[in-house]
Design an enzyme around this catalytic site. Structure first.
Site, short mmCIF file in Angstrom:
data_model
loop_
_atom_site.label_atom_id
_atom_site.label_comp_id
_atom_site.label_asym_id
_atom_site.label_seq_id
_atom_site.Cartn_x
_atom_site.Cartn_y
_atom_site.Cartn_z
N VAL A 26 0.87 -1.18 0.00
CA VAL A 26 0.00 0.00 0.00
C VAL A 26 0.90 1.22 0.00
CG1 VAL A 26 -2.04 -1.03 1.09
CG2 VAL A 26 -0.23 -0.08 2.52
N SER A 27 0.32 2.36 -0.43
CA SER A 27 1.11 3.59 -0.57
C SER A 27 1.22 4.40 0.70
CB SER A 27 0.50 4.47 -1.67
OG SER A 27 0.43 3.75 -2.87
N THR A 28 0.23 4.29 1.57
CA THR A 28 0.26 5.09 2.80
C THR A 28 -0.04 4.21 4.00
OG1 THR A 28 -2.10 5.64 2.81
CG2 THR A 28 -0.65 7.10 1.54
N GLN B 193 -3.75 3.23 4.48
CA GLN B 193 -4.39 2.21 3.65
C GLN B 193 -4.29 0.84 4.32
OE1 GLN B 193 -2.22 3.06 -0.03
NE2 GLN B 193 -4.17 3.52 -0.99
#
Length: 195
Positions: free
Chosen positions: A8-10, A13
């Site tokens: 996931v990017s953050t 998430q």
């Protein structure tokens, strides 16, 4: 061995949906990463996975954009894995790449198109965010989290230092000054370090 890769990017998430899909596919080991950006440079779990896979293994990823955000990185990673004798499967894109010359030209074309769309989508998001930020700046709007005024923090720290005499708890100080508890603790720690 069946190996999963989830990203996931953050930090906000959730990886749970990806992990559940990978477990349902029979993954015995899942490499998990919370890393943003298009570059693979800081993705330590991806590097570890590539180093640890062996001939005959299968790597499963939920979607192409979870493995790479640029077509160049995508091709590099898949080629590196298939050259090691590892097959790569993308669940939601319904694609599998086998080692050797087994990949069909149409499948390779679709793979490159999907990778290009993932990169295009990422570039659009970056462009829109940049435009929005510039528009907000032009309108004089403040972006990001705004801290408490210095006088409020000083008042909170004064009350905090004198809490034995004034009988105030941290919760009371937060209510009176509006300064978050984390800021009070941070400032107290800073003051202690200076002494």
């Amino acid at each position: 061995m069946i190996i999963g890769y989830a990203r996931v990017s953050t930090a906000k998430q959730d990886l749970q949906a990806q992990q559940e899909l990978l477990k349902a596919e029979g993954c015995e080991r899942i490499y998990i990463e919370k890393v943003t950006g298009t570059s693979t440079a800081q993705r330590t779990e991806l590097k570890a996975m590539i180093e640890n896979v062996r001939h005959g293994d299968k790597v499963i990823v939920t979607k192409i954009d979870r493995l790479a955000r640029s077509i160049i990185d995508l091709n590099k990673i898949v080629t590196e894995l298939t050259d090691k004798g590892v097959s790569v499967q993308f669940i939601k894109d319904n694609m599998t790449f086998e080692p050797g010359e087994h990949n069909k030209p149409m499948q390779t074309l679709m793979f490159n198109m999907l990778g290009s769309f993932a990169q295009f989508e990422r570039d659009l998001i970056v462009e829109r965010t940049t435009e929005g930020r510039e528009r907000a700046k032009a309108q004089g709007k403040h972006l990001g989290r705004k801290g408490k005024p210095k006088k409020d923090v000083q008042r909170a720290m004064s009350l905090y230092s004198d809490r034995d005499n004034n009988g105030m708890s941290i919760a009371d100080i937060v209510k009176v000054t509006g300064v978050p508890r984390s800021t009070i603790y941070h400032e107290a720690k800073k003051q202690k370090a200076e002494v």
